[in-house]
Every structure is written in C-alpha cells, then in structure tokens.
Scaffold this active site. Structure first.
Site, short mmCIF file in Angstrom:
data_model
loop_
_atom_site.label_atom_id
_atom_site.label_comp_id
_atom_site.label_asym_id
_atom_site.label_seq_id
_atom_site.Cartn_x
_atom_site.Cartn_y
_atom_site.Cartn_z
N HIS A 277 0.79 -1.14 0.07
CA HIS A 277 -0.13 -0.04 0.09
C HIS A 277 1.08 1.28 0.02
O HIS A 277 1.90 1.25 0.76
CB HIS A 277 -0.96 0.00 1.21
N ASP B 106 -4.65 4.12 -4.53
CA ASP B 106 -4.62 4.50 -3.24
C ASP B 106 -5.88 5.26 -2.97
O ASP B 106 -6.03 6.43 -3.80
CB ASP B 106 -3.48 5.10 -2.99
N TYR C 179 10.71 13.99 -11.72
CA TYR C 179 12.02 13.29 -11.66
C TYR C 179 12.39 13.02 -10.30
O TYR C 179 12.97 11.84 -10.07
CB TYR C 179 13.15 14.05 -12.35
#
Length: 146
Positions: A22, A66, A116
């Site tokens: 998770h 999520d 990034y």
C-alpha cells in the site's frame, strides 16, 4: 498462462505488482523517460513494443489505486514554453475512470523536475515504446479489499 490476467502483464511485472505494498508507487514511462538513471534504486521493467495506455489499462485491472490520497495518479506537467499537446492524458483519464470511481479527479500533475525527484523514490519503472511526449504516469497502489 493464467485466467483473468491480461496477457500483456509479464511474469516479471506481475511479480513486482504483487510485491508492492500500500502506497508504493510505480511509473509507466514513455520512450524518452530516463528510466535507468532515475530508477537506480527501483526495479526497471522493459515493455518494449507497447504503449503506455495498454499497460496502464492492464495494471489497473489487477491493482487498486490508493484511496487515502486525493490523486493516486500523477502525470508529468508540460514545461512552460514547450509547445506540446497531450491528448494521451484524456486517454489516461478514461482508463482511470473505468477502474476508480473518482474518475479524472484521481489524476493530478507534477512539475517535470519534481516528477524526476519523485521517480527516484518509486518501487518500479516500466519502460514502454510510447512516442507521445509527456506521456509518463505515476501510480500509487491502494489496498486490495475483497
């Protein structure tokens, strides 16, 4: 071969998706993304010959997003001054809406260089042959409840 598992999901990719817990994150990258340099601490999986949308769709068939964060799907923002259209983002939002009741509200954007930096922390990066620019997508895994 397994029943009910999209054939595009390789054994290596299925293993990684199963290992993720998770809130772990995974990136599906376009062909220009620096996966090897960004993913020094991540598992890099090559899916040459495939585009991001088909991989995204297959992953979301087996991995929940999520629900504890507002936007478990994030795209790399277009840099100011780049004259780039991103119609592929609409495709991503349609795919996400098939699997998450929040629909396109589950999708956010992260500034390119911040993306990034976040990429350096992900569990895995899937490289594709996607030619669309700014076609990278980061997913945050949710809890399987069944």
């Amino acid at each position: 071969m397994l029943k009910g598992i999209p054939q595009i999901l390789s054994p290596q990719l299925l293993k990684v998706l199963c290992e993720m817990g998770h809130s772990d994150r995974i990136i599906i990258s376009d062909g220009n993304f620096p996966a090897e340099s960004m993913g020094k601490d991540a598992i890099v999986i090559r899916c040459d010959g495939h585009g991001v949308p088909e991989i995204l769709d297959a992953i979301l068939k087996v991995m929940p997003l999520d629900t504890y964060v507002e936007q478990p799907v994030n795209l790399m923002e277009v840099m100011a001054g780049d004259n780039v259209e991103t119609p592929i983002w609409d495709t991503y939002k349609e795919i996400v809406a098939k699997y998450d009741e929040r629909g396109e509200n589950a999708v956010g954007n992260i500034e390119r260089f911040a993306f990034y930096e976040e990429a350096k922390k992900v569990y895995a990066i899937i490289t594709t042959s996607e030619k669309a620019l700014y076609a990278n997508v980061m997913l945050q895994k949710g809890v399987v409840v069944e």
